[in-house]
Scaffold this motif. Structure first.
Motif, PDB file in Angstrom:
ATOM      1  N   SER A 159      52.621  -5.071 -36.390  1.00  0.00           N
ATOM      2  CA  SER A 159      52.270  -6.157 -35.478  1.00  0.00           C
ATOM      3  C   SER A 159      52.282  -5.691 -34.029  1.00  0.00           C
ATOM      4  CB  SER A 159      53.238  -7.324 -35.667  1.00  0.00           C
ATOM      5  OG  SER A 159      54.579  -6.905 -35.431  1.00  0.00           O
ATOM      6  N   PHE A 160      53.054  -4.633 -33.740  1.00  0.00           N
ATOM      7  CA  PHE A 160      53.078  -4.079 -32.386  1.00  0.00           C
ATOM      8  C   PHE A 160      51.685  -3.652 -31.958  1.00  0.00           C
ATOM      9  CE2 PHE A 160      53.293  -0.447 -29.527  1.00  0.00           C
ATOM     10  CZ  PHE A 160      54.149  -0.893 -28.530  1.00  0.00           C
ATOM     11  N   TRP A 161      50.913  -3.053 -32.870  1.00  0.00           N
ATOM     12  CA  TRP A 161      49.608  -2.497 -32.530  1.00  0.00           C
ATOM     13  C   TRP A 161      48.465  -3.485 -32.690  1.00  0.00           C
ATOM     14  CZ3 TRP A 161      49.437   1.794 -29.874  1.00  0.00           C
ATOM     15  CH2 TRP A 161      50.535   2.670 -29.937  1.00  0.00           C
ATOM     16  N   GLU A 162      48.663  -4.531 -33.459  1.00  0.00           N
ATOM     17  CA  GLU A 162      47.581  -5.470 -33.723  1.00  0.00           C
ATOM     18  C   GLU A 162      47.095  -6.171 -32.454  1.00  0.00           C
ATOM     19  OE1 GLU A 162      49.279  -7.956 -36.662  1.00  0.00           O
ATOM     20  OE2 GLU A 162      48.955  -6.521 -38.305  1.00  0.00           O
ATOM     21  N   LYS A 163      47.908  -6.152 -31.423  1.00  0.00           N
ATOM     22  CA  LYS A 163      47.535  -6.792 -30.149  1.00  0.00           C
ATOM     23  C   LYS A 163      46.546  -5.949 -29.349  1.00  0.00           C
ATOM     24  CE  LYS A 163      51.755  -6.851 -28.769  1.00  0.00           C
ATOM     25  NZ  LYS A 163      53.066  -6.800 -29.361  1.00  0.00           N
ATOM     26  N   TYR A 164      46.252  -4.718 -29.845  1.00  0.00           N
ATOM     27  CA  TYR A 164      45.418  -3.799 -29.062  1.00  0.00           C
ATOM     28  C   TYR A 164      44.244  -3.299 -29.902  1.00  0.00           C
ATOM     29  CZ  TYR A 164      49.855  -3.890 -26.598  1.00  0.00           C
ATOM     30  OH  TYR A 164      51.003  -4.304 -25.957  1.00  0.00           O
ATOM     31  N   THR A 179      41.213  -2.774 -29.253  1.00  0.00           N
ATOM     32  CA  THR A 179      40.222  -1.890 -28.634  1.00  0.00           C
ATOM     33  C   THR A 179      40.593  -0.423 -28.766  1.00  0.00           C
ATOM     34  OG1 THR A 179      41.295  -2.043 -26.454  1.00  0.00           O
ATOM     35  CG2 THR A 179      39.574  -3.659 -26.967  1.00  0.00           C
ATOM     36  N   ILE A 180      41.831  -0.135 -29.130  1.00  0.00           N
ATOM     37  CA  ILE A 180      42.234   1.255 -29.351  1.00  0.00           C
ATOM     38  C   ILE A 180      41.586   1.730 -30.655  1.00  0.00           C
ATOM     39  CG2 ILE A 180      44.168   2.823 -29.809  1.00  0.00           C
ATOM     40  CD1 ILE A 180      45.934   0.967 -28.159  1.00  0.00           C
ATOM     41  N   PRO A 181      40.832   2.814 -30.635  1.00  0.00           N
ATOM     42  CA  PRO A 181      40.142   3.262 -31.860  1.00  0.00           C
ATOM     43  C   PRO A 181      41.066   3.417 -33.067  1.00  0.00           C
ATOM     44  CG  PRO A 181      39.294   4.435 -29.962  1.00  0.00           C
ATOM     45  CD  PRO A 181      40.449   3.611 -29.459  1.00  0.00           C
ATOM     46  N   ALA A 182      42.265   3.937 -32.874  1.00  0.00           N
ATOM     47  CA  ALA A 182      43.185   4.116 -34.003  1.00  0.00           C
ATOM     48  C   ALA A 182      43.551   2.786 -34.643  1.00  0.00           C
ATOM     49  CB  ALA A 182      44.450   4.838 -33.535  1.00  0.00           C
ATOM     50  N   VAL A 183      43.691   1.747 -33.823  1.00  0.00           N
ATOM     51  CA  VAL A 183      44.015   0.420 -34.350  1.00  0.00           C
ATOM     52  C   VAL A 183      42.788  -0.175 -35.035  1.00  0.00           C
ATOM     53  CG1 VAL A 183      44.794  -1.906 -33.758  1.00  0.00           C
ATOM     54  CG2 VAL A 183      45.754   0.084 -32.550  1.00  0.00           C
ATOM     55  N   ARG A 184      41.662  -0.091 -34.372  1.00  0.00           N
ATOM     56  CA  ARG A 184      40.410  -0.618 -34.922  1.00  0.00           C
ATOM     57  C   ARG A 184      40.087  -0.010 -36.288  1.00  0.00           C
ATOM     58  NH1 ARG A 184      35.986   1.768 -31.641  1.00  0.00           N
ATOM     59  NH2 ARG A 184      36.347   3.463 -33.135  1.00  0.00           N
ATOM     60  N   ASP A 185      40.336   1.302 -36.420  1.00  0.00           N
ATOM     61  CA  ASP A 185      39.979   2.017 -37.648  1.00  0.00           C
ATOM     62  C   ASP A 185      41.138   2.128 -38.636  1.00  0.00           C
ATOM     63  OD1 ASP A 185      37.490   2.366 -36.479  1.00  0.00           O
ATOM     64  OD2 ASP A 185      37.993   4.349 -35.668  1.00  0.00           O
ATOM     65  N   HIS A 186      42.222   1.397 -38.363  1.00  0.00           N
ATOM     66  CA  HIS A 186      43.395   1.394 -39.251  1.00  0.00           C
ATOM     67  C   HIS A 186      43.968   2.806 -39.437  1.00  0.00           C
ATOM     68  CE1 HIS A 186      42.344  -2.763 -40.085  1.00  0.00           C
ATOM     69  NE2 HIS A 186      41.132  -2.373 -40.441  1.00  0.00           N
ATOM     70  N   ARG A 187      44.089   3.500 -38.316  1.00  0.00           N
ATOM     71  CA  ARG A 187      44.626   4.861 -38.369  1.00  0.00           C
ATOM     72  C   ARG A 187      45.906   4.975 -37.541  1.00  0.00           C
ATOM     73  NH1 ARG A 187      41.255   9.967 -38.702  1.00  0.00           N
ATOM     74  NH2 ARG A 187      43.152  10.351 -39.863  1.00  0.00           N
ATOM     75  N   VAL A 188      46.735   3.948 -37.651  1.00  0.00           N
ATOM     76  CA  VAL A 188      48.092   3.979 -37.087  1.00  0.00           C
ATOM     77  C   VAL A 188      49.044   4.178 -38.249  1.00  0.00           C
ATOM     78  CG1 VAL A 188      49.863   2.724 -35.811  1.00  0.00           C
ATOM     79  CG2 VAL A 188      47.452   2.451 -35.187  1.00  0.00           C
ATOM     80  N   TYR A 189      49.792   5.248 -38.230  1.00  0.00           N
ATOM     81  CA  TYR A 189      50.634   5.617 -39.358  1.00  0.00           C
ATOM     82  C   TYR A 189      52.092   5.739 -38.932  1.00  0.00           C
ATOM     83  CZ  TYR A 189      46.058   7.210 -41.059  1.00  0.00           C
ATOM     84  OH  TYR A 189      44.743   7.288 -41.413  1.00  0.00           O
ATOM     85  N   GLY A 190      52.977   5.223 -39.755  1.00  0.00           N
ATOM     86  CA  GLY A 190      54.394   5.470 -39.556  1.00  0.00           C
ATOM     87  C   GLY A 190      54.780   6.801 -40.170  1.00  0.00           C
ATOM     88  N   TYR A 191      55.922   7.297 -39.784  1.00  0.00           N
ATOM     89  CA  TYR A 191      56.443   8.525 -40.405  1.00  0.00           C
ATOM     90  C   TYR A 191      57.963   8.482 -40.398  1.00  0.00           C
ATOM     91  CZ  TYR A 191      57.329  10.227 -35.619  1.00  0.00           C
ATOM     92  OH  TYR A 191      57.780  10.359 -34.328  1.00  0.00           O
ATOM     93  N   ALA A 192      58.557   9.168 -41.353  1.00  0.00           N
ATOM     94  CA  ALA A 192      60.010   9.247 -41.443  1.00  0.00           C
ATOM     95  C   ALA A 192      60.536  10.287 -40.454  1.00  0.00           C
ATOM     96  CB  ALA A 192      60.424   9.610 -42.865  1.00  0.00           C
TER      97      ALA A 192
END
Length: 275
Positions: A219-224, A226-239
């Motif tokens: 939800s932190f990124w859904e507000k943005y 226009t960012i290509p990574a958000v638009r293209d669902h390329r925001v990834y978490g990592y351990a």
């Protein structure tokens, strides 16, 4: 009152008693087969799992001198960053052998493995471990030989937003993984970034440690959008483990990063550590 006394020289054939002041050092010692010789570790050491039962002796910047001395170490291994720490100087003055290494780059990680191996009479194990890391790195490079670099951002926290910047081993891994780190524009190792900067730099991939292992956009990124990574669902978490741990598993961390930035390079493979 605790009395500090100069330590007597250890017998050459006596078992080693090693105290580690950093997670990367602890992982190196265990990877070299010296785990049974480790008698104390830093408060941040958590890998391999058996270190969780070992006595804690503070951190590399705030070592607990009394706790270290109580363990009767024949060698204390820490990071160069702590060379001017009062407790480290005290250990030296009392005759406790201290070895300091660095882990801010791949070269430093490999050199530290070699230095530790030489100091504890495990040179062959150190050579094999370094060769294994180099092989892992080469394998990833071969996968990405035709990959087009993508604008990427790697975060370690949200409050404030802290990114991986130049001069860190993670920035080096990003470059090997064919990423253009947008945080390199800020001349700091761990820069604090504003969202305005991130939006303007338009990262195509975001690796966000604050999301943990959640592999979907938070939800932190859904507000943005226009960012290509958000638009293209390329925001990834990592351990955080092993990603934020410099040391013998750096080759594994590289593959984890590369698989997120260029998954196409592994198309058709069986699922692995980076999926």
């Amino acid at each position: 009152m605790f009395v500090l006394a100069r330590v007597s020289a250890a017998s050459a054939d006596a078992p080693m008693r090693i105290v580690s002041l950093a997670p990367s050092v602890t992982e190196t010692l265990f990877a070299l087969g010296a785990g049974p010789d480790v008698v104390g570790v830093s408060q941040y050491c958590d890998y391999p799992p058996q270190v969780r039962d070992l006595p804690r002796v503070g951190s590399f910047l705030t070592p607990n001198l009394e706790a270290i001395i109580a363990l009767r170490p024949t060698l204390v291994v820490g990071l160069e960053l702590s060379s001017d720490v009062r407790q480290i100087r005290a250990l030296n003055s009392m005759g406790y052998p201290v070895l300091l290494v660095s882990d801010d780059s791949l070269q430093q990680i490999e050199t530290s493995i070699e230095k530790v191996g030489a100091r504890i009479n495990r040179e062959d194990e150190a050579h094999r471990l370094v060769a294994q890391i180099q092989s892992q790195i080469a394998a990833v490079q071969n996968r990405l030989v035709h990959a087009k670099p993508l604008r990427a951002l790697m975060l370690v926290g949200h409050q404030p937003i802290v990114a991986v910047g130049p001069g860190t081993y993670l920035d080096e891994l990003m470059r090997i993984a064919r990423a253009d780190n947008i945080a390199d524009a800020v001349d700091q190792q761990w820069p604090h970034l504003g969202m305005e900067f991130i939006i303007a730099m338009r990262p195509e991939v975001v690796l966000d440690g604050a999301m943990g292992t959640d592999q979907s956009s938070s939800s932190f990124w859904e507000k943005y959008p226009t960012i290509p990574a958000v638009r293209d669902h390329r925001v990834y978490g990592y351990a955080e483990d092993p990603m934020l741990h410099a040391g013998p598993r750096v080759g594994q961390s590289l593959e984890l990063i590369a698989r997120k930035i260029h998954p196409e390079a592994w198309n058709g493979d069986n699922p692995g550590a980076g999926n």
